[in-house]
Design a protein around this motif. Structure first.
Motif: not given
Length: 261
Positions: A258-259, A200-206, A46-48
Motif C-alpha cells: 500500500s505504501w 528508499l521510498v519504495a521500501n516500507g517507511p517505518m 515529519d512522519a510522512s
C-alpha cells in the motif's frame, strides 16, 4: 523554503536540503549550523517524510569553516570556543540521529567540517573529481566534533592516516575505504541520487526508519544476551505492526504494498 543559508525543497515524501552559500563554496558559520539544526529537527519530526537529500549549490558541497567565522573565533575565549563547538556538535547529532534516512549528494570539495556533514549521512553518492580532506591538523587543530562520525563512517584504520596527515583523498579512495557508497560521473550525480531516493521510498517507511535505528544501536555492541533479546523484540514488533502485516500479505499476494500507492 529558502532560509538565509539553505535552500529546502519538498516533493511528496522527499525533502532536499541544499547548502546555499555558493560564493564561499558553502563554507559554514554559526548561521549555517543553527539553520541546519532547526531544519533537520523539523524534518525529522515529519512522519510522512521518507527521505532527505543533503547537497550544496555551486561548485562545492562544503569547503569547511567560513574564513570570516574563523577570524572571529581567533579572538574567542575558552568558554566562547566551547559554546561554539557545542553548537556544531549538536547540529551533527541532529542530522545523524534524524529518523529519516539522509542521502548525501557530494560534489566539488568536501573539506573539514564538510566531511563531517558527509559522515552523518546514511548513504553517500560522490561525483568523480571530488576532493576530500580532513585539513584541521594543517592549522594546528583537530577534527574533534566531527571525529566520532568520521571514524564510524570510514573506519578506524583509515582515520588513523587521514586525521594526522591532513592529505587530500579522492572519491575512488573514499569508496575503497567504505566512506562513500557510490561514485559516478558528475553529470550523472543527480540521476544516481534520484535512483537511490526511489529505492528508499519504495521500501516500507517505518521499516526503513527501524533499519536505520538498528544499525546505530547495534553497531559496535557485543552480541550478548541483551542485544539478542533486543533484536528479537524489534522483529516481533514490526512483524505485528500494520506495515509489517501489509508487507508480508502483499508479498504473498504478489501485489505492490500500500505504501507504494
Amino acid at each position: 523554503m529558502t532560509t538565509s543559508t539553505l535552500d529546502v525543497r519538498r516533493d511528496g515524501h522527499v525533502a532536499r536540503v541544499y547548502l546555499n552559500r555558493p560564493d564561499v563554496r558553502n563554507a559554514f558559520n554559526e548561521g549555517v549550523i543553527a539553520e541546519l539544526t532547526q531544519t533537520f529537527a523539523g524534518l525529522g519530526a515529519d512522519a510522512s517524510l521518507r527521505c532527505i537529500v543533503l547537497g550544496g549549490h555551486g561548485k562545492a558541497f562544503c569547503a569547511g569553516a567560513d574564513l570570516n567565522w574563523m577570524r572571529a573565533m581567533a579572538g574567542y575565549s575558552w568558554d566562547e570556543n566551547r559554546a561554539d563547538a557545542q553548537a556544531l556538535a549538536d547540529m551533527l547529532w541532529t542530522i545523524y540521529s534524524c529518523p529519516v534516512p539522509v542521502v548525501g549528494r557530494i560534489h566539488g570539495d568536501c573539506y573539514a567540517g564538510g566531511l563531517g556533514l558527509a559522515a552523518v549521512c546514511d548513504v553517500l553518492v560522490a561525483a568523480e573529481g571530488v576532493n576530500f580532506c580532513l585539513s584541521e591538523a594543517k592549522l594546528g587543530l583537530l577534527p574533534a566534533t566531527i571525529g566520532p562520525y568520521v571514524v564510524r563512517a570510514m573506519g578506524e584504520q583509515a582515520a588513523r592516516r587521514w586525521f594526522i596527515t591532513a592529505e587530500r583523498f579522492d572519491a575512488a579512495q573514499a569508496r575503497a575505504m567504505g566512506f562513500v557508497h557510490e561514485v559516478c560521473a558528475s553529470e550523472l550525480l543527480d540521476a544516481k541520487v534520484d535512483e537511490l531516493v526511489a529505492t528508499l521510498v519504495a521500501n516500507g517507511p517505518m521499516a526503513v526508519r527501524a533499519c536505520k535505528q538498528l544499525v546505530q544501536d547495534a553497531g559496535g555492541r557485543p552480541i550478548d544476551a541483551e542485544l539478542r533479546a533486543d533484536t528479537a523484540r524489534r522483529i516481533a514488533d514490526i512483524r505485528a505492526s500494520a506495515e509489517g502485516r501489509e508487507g508480508i500479505q502483499s508479498f504473498l499476494g504478489k501485489r505492490a504494498p500500500s505504501w507504494q500507492g
